[in-house]
Design an enzyme around this catalytic site. Structure first.
Site, PDB file in Angstrom:
ATOM      1  N   ARG A  51       0.861  -1.184   0.000  1.00 31.16           N
ATOM      2  CA  ARG A  51       0.000   0.000   0.000  1.00 31.16           C
ATOM      3  C   ARG A  51       0.897   1.234   0.000  1.00 31.16           C
ATOM      4  O   ARG A  51       2.103   1.110   0.160  1.00 31.16           O
ATOM      5  CB  ARG A  51      -0.938  -0.007   1.220  1.00 31.16           C
ATOM      6  CG  ARG A  51      -0.257  -0.567   2.435  1.00 31.16           C
ATOM      7  CD  ARG A  51      -0.353   0.168   3.725  1.00 31.16           C
ATOM      8  NE  ARG A  51      -0.338   1.589   3.666  1.00 31.16           N
ATOM      9  CZ  ARG A  51       0.760   2.337   3.772  1.00 31.16           C
ATOM     10  NH1 ARG A  51       1.967   1.791   3.912  1.00 31.16           N
ATOM     11  NH2 ARG A  51       0.702   3.656   3.740  1.00 31.16           N
ATOM     12  N   GLY A  52       0.257   2.406  -0.139  1.00 32.52           N
ATOM     13  CA  GLY A  52       1.033   3.622  -0.298  1.00 32.52           C
ATOM     14  C   GLY A  52       1.267   3.826  -1.786  1.00 32.52           C
ATOM     15  O   GLY A  52       1.642   2.879  -2.496  1.00 32.52           O
ATOM     16  N   ALA A  53       1.026   5.056  -2.256  1.00 35.79           N
ATOM     17  CA  ALA A  53       0.978   5.295  -3.702  1.00 35.79           C
ATOM     18  C   ALA A  53       2.228   4.823  -4.465  1.00 35.79           C
ATOM     19  O   ALA A  53       2.111   4.058  -5.436  1.00 35.79           O
ATOM     20  CB  ALA A  53       0.683   6.770  -3.960  1.00 35.79           C
ATOM     21  N   ARG A  94      -7.518  -0.694  -7.084  1.00 37.40           N
ATOM     22  CA  ARG A  94      -7.818   0.467  -6.222  1.00 37.40           C
ATOM     23  C   ARG A  94      -7.896   1.709  -7.116  1.00 37.40           C
ATOM     24  O   ARG A  94      -7.080   1.847  -8.029  1.00 37.40           O
ATOM     25  CB  ARG A  94      -6.730   0.674  -5.148  1.00 37.40           C
ATOM     26  CG  ARG A  94      -6.651  -0.437  -4.113  1.00 37.40           C
ATOM     27  CD  ARG A  94      -5.688  -0.075  -2.982  1.00 37.40           C
ATOM     28  NE  ARG A  94      -6.286   0.854  -2.033  1.00 37.40           N
ATOM     29  CZ  ARG A  94      -5.602   1.438  -1.029  1.00 37.40           C
ATOM     30  NH1 ARG A  94      -4.307   1.224  -0.888  1.00 37.40           N
ATOM     31  NH2 ARG A  94      -6.222   2.249  -0.191  1.00 37.40           N
ATOM     32  N   GLN A 201      -2.734   3.045   9.884  1.00 35.14           N
ATOM     33  CA  GLN A 201      -1.420   3.050   9.247  1.00 35.14           C
ATOM     34  C   GLN A 201      -0.420   3.903  10.050  1.00 35.14           C
ATOM     35  O   GLN A 201       0.787   3.655  10.007  1.00 35.14           O
ATOM     36  CB  GLN A 201      -1.505   3.589   7.814  1.00 35.14           C
ATOM     37  CG  GLN A 201      -2.159   2.648   6.816  1.00 35.14           C
ATOM     38  CD  GLN A 201      -3.655   2.892   6.683  1.00 35.14           C
ATOM     39  OE1 GLN A 201      -4.306   3.348   7.621  1.00 35.14           O
ATOM     40  NE2 GLN A 201      -4.218   2.586   5.527  1.00 35.14           N
ATOM     41  N   ASP A 242      -1.661  10.528  -2.627  1.00 34.32           N
ATOM     42  CA  ASP A 242      -2.016   9.451  -3.562  1.00 34.32           C
ATOM     43  C   ASP A 242      -2.259   9.963  -4.966  1.00 34.32           C
ATOM     44  O   ASP A 242      -2.149   9.212  -5.942  1.00 34.32           O
ATOM     45  CB  ASP A 242      -3.247   8.704  -3.057  1.00 34.32           C
ATOM     46  CG  ASP A 242      -2.882   7.900  -1.841  1.00 34.32           C
ATOM     47  OD1 ASP A 242      -2.878   8.465  -0.734  1.00 34.32           O
ATOM     48  OD2 ASP A 242      -2.530   6.703  -2.009  1.00 34.32           O
ATOM     49  N   ASN A 252      -5.078  12.428  -0.139  1.00 39.03           N
ATOM     50  CA  ASN A 252      -4.275  11.574   0.752  1.00 39.03           C
ATOM     51  C   ASN A 252      -5.240  10.882   1.707  1.00 39.03           C
ATOM     52  O   ASN A 252      -6.472  11.099   1.653  1.00 39.03           O
ATOM     53  CB  ASN A 252      -3.236  12.419   1.505  1.00 39.03           C
ATOM     54  CG  ASN A 252      -2.189  11.565   2.199  1.00 39.03           C
ATOM     55  OD1 ASN A 252      -1.641  10.630   1.594  1.00 39.03           O
ATOM     56  ND2 ASN A 252      -1.908  11.838   3.465  1.00 39.03           N
ATOM     57  N   LYS A 253      -4.702  10.052   2.568  1.00 40.19           N
ATOM     58  CA  LYS A 253      -5.509   9.260   3.497  1.00 40.19           C
ATOM     59  C   LYS A 253      -6.568  10.096   4.209  1.00 40.19           C
ATOM     60  O   LYS A 253      -6.314  11.240   4.597  1.00 40.19           O
ATOM     61  CB  LYS A 253      -4.569   8.610   4.513  1.00 40.19           C
ATOM     62  CG  LYS A 253      -5.213   7.770   5.590  1.00 40.19           C
ATOM     63  CD  LYS A 253      -6.110   6.690   5.050  1.00 40.19           C
ATOM     64  CE  LYS A 253      -5.445   5.799   4.035  1.00 40.19           C
ATOM     65  NZ  LYS A 253      -6.397   4.941   3.280  1.00 40.19           N
TER      66      LYS A 253
END
Ligand code: MRU
Length: 359
Positions: A51-53, A94, A201, A242, A252-253
């Site tokens: 995960r994470g862009a 995603r 996270q 992201d 972003n998150k």
């Protein structure tokens, strides 16, 4: 020097596999898994094992290799059909992190650039391209750290949200690269890490990474960010992204937007740290960035799986939000800092660094 997690890599030749950290188990258990098919890669991206862009961009590259290596195509037209099926499949895992689409597009372009070669040669070229994406991401993250840590002075305390560390990239991170680089340069810094509900996270991954690197990190619940800013404890905010729209609006998150509003209220400079592969120049405004909606049980059951709400209560679970560019003091890229980003400033940064051909 601190060591950083081996988030994702390729092992062996074309018959090899992708190896990655199973991030859903951290920090309770450190386990590496083998990903050997495109279906396993889709699943790993979907359930956030990787995960994470930027790490998703790297995973996309390796996923394409896994998807096409057994192709029975005997010519370019047949191979292109198989490649398209793989890239479309991986792209459906995603929706928000643009690096996923950037990764599959880059692999497609790489295949087109050698379409006159034999199919085995094209496959080998794609393996090499996926490894180049991985290698370049590692280099880019170090450059982000170098540019970003200039913004953080000796003795300052920063706040971050979600995880934009080595675990979210091939190595070293984006927002966390700023802290790693400052720490390596001998600066005494402190970091407050938001827990980042619902999947934590921040607590599971960011506090683990910073703690392992010997950086002074303090974990807070998301709803404490306002209080620590009011107490004057935070001098700067650094987050990842992201997808950044052409005008500098940054997804972003979920919860990042709230942090940016608090930062504006308290006069704390808010920085986004991201490679240029995270910009989506075809999307003019942040409002057009697709936001992933995730399983309601992530909220009803929390990360540990235990019920913390009625099992059938209605839930809204957007995984990302968009911070308007007006709230952003600067976007740190591998080329430097875009201060007070606007469409014009983003375009100028891209032009200066050879990423935009026009004017
Ligand atoms: O849902 P996740 O864990 O993939 O979300 C990750 C983030 O929001 C990160 O902050 C972002 O991808 C930047 S990572 C360098």
């Amino acid at each position: 020097m601190a060591s950083y997690p081996n988030t994702i890599c390729w092992v062996g030749d074309l018959n090899g596999h992708c190896q990655m950290i199973e991030q859903t188990l951290l920090p309770a258990e450190y386990k590496e898994i083998e990903v050997s098919t495109q279906e396993q890669m889709w699943d790993a991206i979907k359930r956030l094992a990787v995960r994470g862009a930027p790490a998703i961009g790297v995973a996309a590259g390796f996923g394409v290799v896994l998807g096409i290596r057994d192709s029975k195509a005997s010519n370019w037209d047949e191979f292109e059909r198989d490649l398209k099926a793989t890239t479309e499949y991986l792209a459906s895992s995603r929706p928000t992190a643009v690096n996923l689409f950037w990764g599959v597009d880059r692999m497609t372009a790489a295949a087109h650039s050698v379409k006159d070669k034999t199919v085995p040669e094209i496959k080998q070229h794609l393996l090499e391209e996926s490894q180049r994406i991985w290698e370049q991401d590692r280099d880019i993250c170090r450059r982000l750290g170098q540019h970003g840590h200039e913004l953080l002075a000796e003795g300052e305390t920063a706040l971050t949200h979600c995880n934009a560390g080595g675990l979210a990239t091939a190595d070293y991170g984006t927002a966390l690269a700023v802290f790693f680089a400052a720490h390596e340069a001998g600066k005494k810094i402190q970091v407050f890490a938001d827990e980042t509900r619902p999947l934590n996270q921040g607590s599971r991954l960011t506090s683990w990474e910073l703690h392992n690197a010997g950086i002074d990190v303090t974990l807070i619940c998301d709803n404490m960010a306002g209080q620590v800013m009011k107490e004057g404890r935070i001098q700067k905010i650094f987050v990842g992204s992201d997808r950044i729209a052409a005008n500098g609006d940054a997804a972003n998150k979920i919860g990042t937007y709230s942090v940016s509003v608090l930062a504006k209220h308290h006069g704390v400079p808010f920085y986004v740290v991201a490679p240029t592969s995270t910009f989506d120049m075809d999307t003019a405004h942040g409002k057009d960035i697709p936001i992933e909606q995730r399983d309601p049980d992530e909220i009803r059951r929390g990360y540990s799986g235990g019920l913390n709400a009625p099992a059938d209560v209605k839930v809204y679970n957007p995984a990302f939000d968009v911070t308007p560019h007006e709230h952003i003091a600067g976007i740190v890229t591998e080329f430097g800092v875009i201060e007070n980003p606007t469409t014009e400033r983003v375009r100028e940064h891209f032009r200066q660094n050879g990423l935009l051909a026009d004017q």
